[in-house]
Motif scaffolding. Structure first.
Motif, PDB file in Angstrom:
ATOM      1  N   GLY A 112      -2.422  40.219  10.995  1.00 12.46           N
ATOM      2  CA  GLY A 112      -1.271  39.546  10.174  1.00 12.46           C
ATOM      3  C   GLY A 112      -0.167  39.074  11.204  1.00 12.46           C
ATOM      4  O   GLY A 112      -0.315  38.878  12.424  1.00 12.46           O
ATOM      5  N   THR A 113       0.783  38.290  10.635  1.00 11.13           N
ATOM      6  CA  THR A 113       1.834  37.776  11.156  1.00 11.13           C
ATOM      7  C   THR A 113       3.048  38.395  11.396  1.00 11.13           C
ATOM      8  O   THR A 113       3.124  39.700  10.890  1.00 11.13           O
ATOM      9  N   SER A 114       4.295  37.711  11.694  1.00 13.66           N
ATOM     10  CA  SER A 114       5.563  38.449  11.556  1.00 13.66           C
ATOM     11  C   SER A 114       6.606  37.378  11.520  1.00 13.66           C
ATOM     12  O   SER A 114       6.339  36.037  11.934  1.00 13.66           O
ATOM     13  N   THR A 115       7.702  37.698  11.447  1.00 16.95           N
ATOM     14  CA  THR A 115       8.936  36.957  11.449  1.00 16.95           C
ATOM     15  C   THR A 115       9.269  36.726  13.018  1.00 16.95           C
ATOM     16  O   THR A 115       8.849  37.467  13.920  1.00 16.95           O
ATOM     17  N   ASN A 116       9.937  35.780  13.426  1.00 18.60           N
ATOM     18  CA  ASN A 116      10.396  35.506  14.848  1.00 18.60           C
ATOM     19  C   ASN A 116      11.447  36.842  15.204  1.00 18.60           C
ATOM     20  O   ASN A 116      11.161  36.904  16.375  1.00 18.60           O
ATOM     21  N   ALA A 117      12.004  37.491  14.553  1.00 20.99           N
ATOM     22  CA  ALA A 117      12.655  38.519  14.608  1.00 20.99           C
ATOM     23  C   ALA A 117      11.803  40.090  14.723  1.00 20.99           C
ATOM     24  O   ALA A 117      12.292  40.931  15.094  1.00 20.99           O
ATOM     25  N   GLY A 118      10.264  39.912  14.549  1.00 25.10           N
ATOM     26  CA  GLY A 118       9.706  41.195  14.669  1.00 25.10           C
ATOM     27  C   GLY A 118       9.267  41.949  13.372  1.00 25.10           C
ATOM     28  O   GLY A 118       8.482  42.759  13.609  1.00 25.10           O
ATOM     29  N   ASP A 178       2.624  34.419   5.151  1.00 27.75           N
ATOM     30  CA  ASP A 178       1.894  33.427   5.806  1.00 27.75           C
ATOM     31  C   ASP A 178       2.551  33.183   7.168  1.00 27.75           C
ATOM     32  O   ASP A 178       3.937  33.754   7.293  1.00 27.75           O
ATOM     33  N   GLY A 179       2.092  32.589   8.089  1.00 26.36           N
ATOM     34  CA  GLY A 179       2.893  32.408   9.544  1.00 26.36           C
ATOM     35  C   GLY A 179       2.521  30.991  10.059  1.00 26.36           C
ATOM     36  O   GLY A 179       2.167  30.884  11.214  1.00 26.36           O
ATOM     37  N   SER A 180       2.829  29.991   9.512  1.00 25.05           N
ATOM     38  CA  SER A 180       3.075  28.668  10.005  1.00 25.05           C
ATOM     39  C   SER A 180       4.021  28.199  10.874  1.00 25.05           C
ATOM     40  O   SER A 180       5.049  28.428  10.352  1.00 25.05           O
ATOM     41  N   ASN A 181       3.732  27.451  11.682  1.00 27.99           N
ATOM     42  CA  ASN A 181       4.588  27.011  12.831  1.00 27.99           C
ATOM     43  C   ASN A 181       4.733  25.575  12.479  1.00 27.99           C
ATOM     44  O   ASN A 181       5.831  25.064  13.493  1.00 27.99           O
ATOM     45  N   SER A 182       4.324  24.824  11.516  1.00 29.94           N
ATOM     46  CA  SER A 182       4.650  23.684  11.173  1.00 29.94           C
ATOM     47  C   SER A 182       6.142  23.404  10.877  1.00 29.94           C
ATOM     48  O   SER A 182       6.678  24.251  10.097  1.00 29.94           O
ATOM     49  N   PRO A 183       6.736  22.379  11.347  1.00 28.19           N
ATOM     50  CA  PRO A 183       8.193  22.284  11.174  1.00 28.19           C
ATOM     51  C   PRO A 183       8.449  22.097   9.577  1.00 28.19           C
ATOM     52  O   PRO A 183       7.647  21.379   8.858  1.00 28.19           O
ATOM     53  N   GLY A 184       9.230  22.762   9.028  1.00 30.40           N
ATOM     54  CA  GLY A 184       9.701  22.786   7.889  1.00 30.40           C
ATOM     55  C   GLY A 184       8.693  23.582   6.828  1.00 30.40           C
ATOM     56  O   GLY A 184       9.115  23.396   5.539  1.00 30.40           O
ATOM     57  N   ALA A 185       7.729  23.942   7.256  1.00 28.70           N
ATOM     58  CA  ALA A 185       6.642  24.335   6.163  1.00 28.70           C
ATOM     59  C   ALA A 185       7.230  25.861   5.728  1.00 28.70           C
ATOM     60  O   ALA A 185       7.839  26.717   6.419  1.00 28.70           O
ATOM     61  N   HIS A 186       7.231  25.677   4.196  1.00 28.59           N
ATOM     62  CA  HIS A 186       7.768  26.977   3.477  1.00 28.59           C
ATOM     63  C   HIS A 186       7.037  26.932   2.111  1.00 28.59           C
ATOM     64  O   HIS A 186       6.527  26.115   1.806  1.00 28.59           O
TER      65      HIS A 186
END
Length: 287
Positions: A112-118, A178-186
């Motif tokens: 799975g993914t995570s927030t940038n804060a962990g 989800d864990g997308s690094n695309s700019p503005g993806a939400h």
């Protein structure tokens, strides 16, 4: 010989002292509890209504969420909290190839993914799923979880699908972020199996996905800007959906790599909002 009043009082005092001592001993010596953990846990089944109790980690549902909405007593719902807390430390187990439907094989599971804060996805999915379980059980629904803790490994995607099939679930809802690094993806999106491989994956699954989409949108959550159309995402590559013989949908609640959305996903209030919306949508689908 008739006992004297003084002797009778002394005997009574001794009996009372003995009873007080026994009471203190029992209260001060609770039985020991042994916790047993397994690598692949058996699914957790929550009986309806009165058997459900709140815990400090899972707050009680709001009165608005529990006192309104249609009744679905006697129904069975399988909740599938994505990933698991022990996956990252057991790569051999989760990388094992398993059937994924449509002639495909895929890894048993992922971390799975995570927030940038962990804050991790597996923590989020477990917390939201247990909140949804509480809300549904209060309505008389039998709820089955595909895992019973956030410290195990797996189960694999084919096992998760099998749990829903074996329970003859009226609805199977897999909960993810989800864990997308695309700019503005939400935004959230709801995946369902398409083209369908059986009758349950046809109209019932599409209706379940649409009802979940409408429920989350009505609760104020934005639909995805980067996957699917208007919050719906038909998929042919997700093993848990491909292998399901029951109406099934997968909720990607939001993008954990989007700063604003991560703040909601990470907060207690935000997770309760997701749980309220998902539970209300499941109830609407079952009505």
């Amino acid at each position: 010989m008739k006992p004297s009043p003084r002797r009778t009082c002394l005997a009574l005092a001794a009996v009372l002292a003995f009873l007080a001592g026994c009471s203190t001993s029992v209260a001060g010596s609770p039985p020991a509890v042994t916790k047993v953990e397994q690598t692949f846990s058996a699914p957790s089944v929550t009986p309806p209504a009165a058997a459900v109790t709140s815990s400090s980690s899972v707050p009680s549902a709001s009165s608005a969420a529990t006192s309104s909405g249609p009744s679905a007593q006697g129904k069975v719902v399988v909740l599938d909290p994505g990933h698991n807390g022990g996956n990252s430390s057991n790569p051999a187990a989760i990388n094992k190839k398993v059937p994924a439907g449509r002639g495909q094989t895929k890894a048993c599971n992922t971390t799975g993914t995570s927030t940038n804060a962990g804050y991790t996805e597996h923590q989020f999915t477990w917390d939201v799923s247990t909140r949804v379980r509480e809300l549904l059980a209060a309505k008389g629904i039998q709820v089955v979880l595909t895992r019973d803790s956030d410290t195990g490994v797996g189960p694999c995607v084919d096992k998760r699908a099998a749990i829903g099939n074996q329970a003859r679930a009226d609805a199977v809802v897999s909960i993810h972020a989800d864990g997308s690094n695309s700019p503005g993806a939400h935004g959230f999106h709801i995946a369902y199996s398409a083209p369908p491989l059986n009758a349950a994956q046809g109209e019932p699954a599409k209706r379940l996905a649409t009802t979940l989409r409408d429920g989350l949108r009505s609760a104020g959550f934005a639909t995805s800007t980067y996957i699917g159309t208007a919050g719906l995402s038909p998929r042919d590559d997700l093993g848990g959906l491909n292998l399901s013989e029951r109406p099934a949908a997968l909720v990607e609640c939001g993008n954990m790599r989007n700063e604003a959305e991560a703040a909601v996903l990470s907060s207690t209030q935000g997770r309760q909002r997701y749980a309220d919306a998902i539970a209300a949508a499941i109830l609407a689908y079952l009505a």
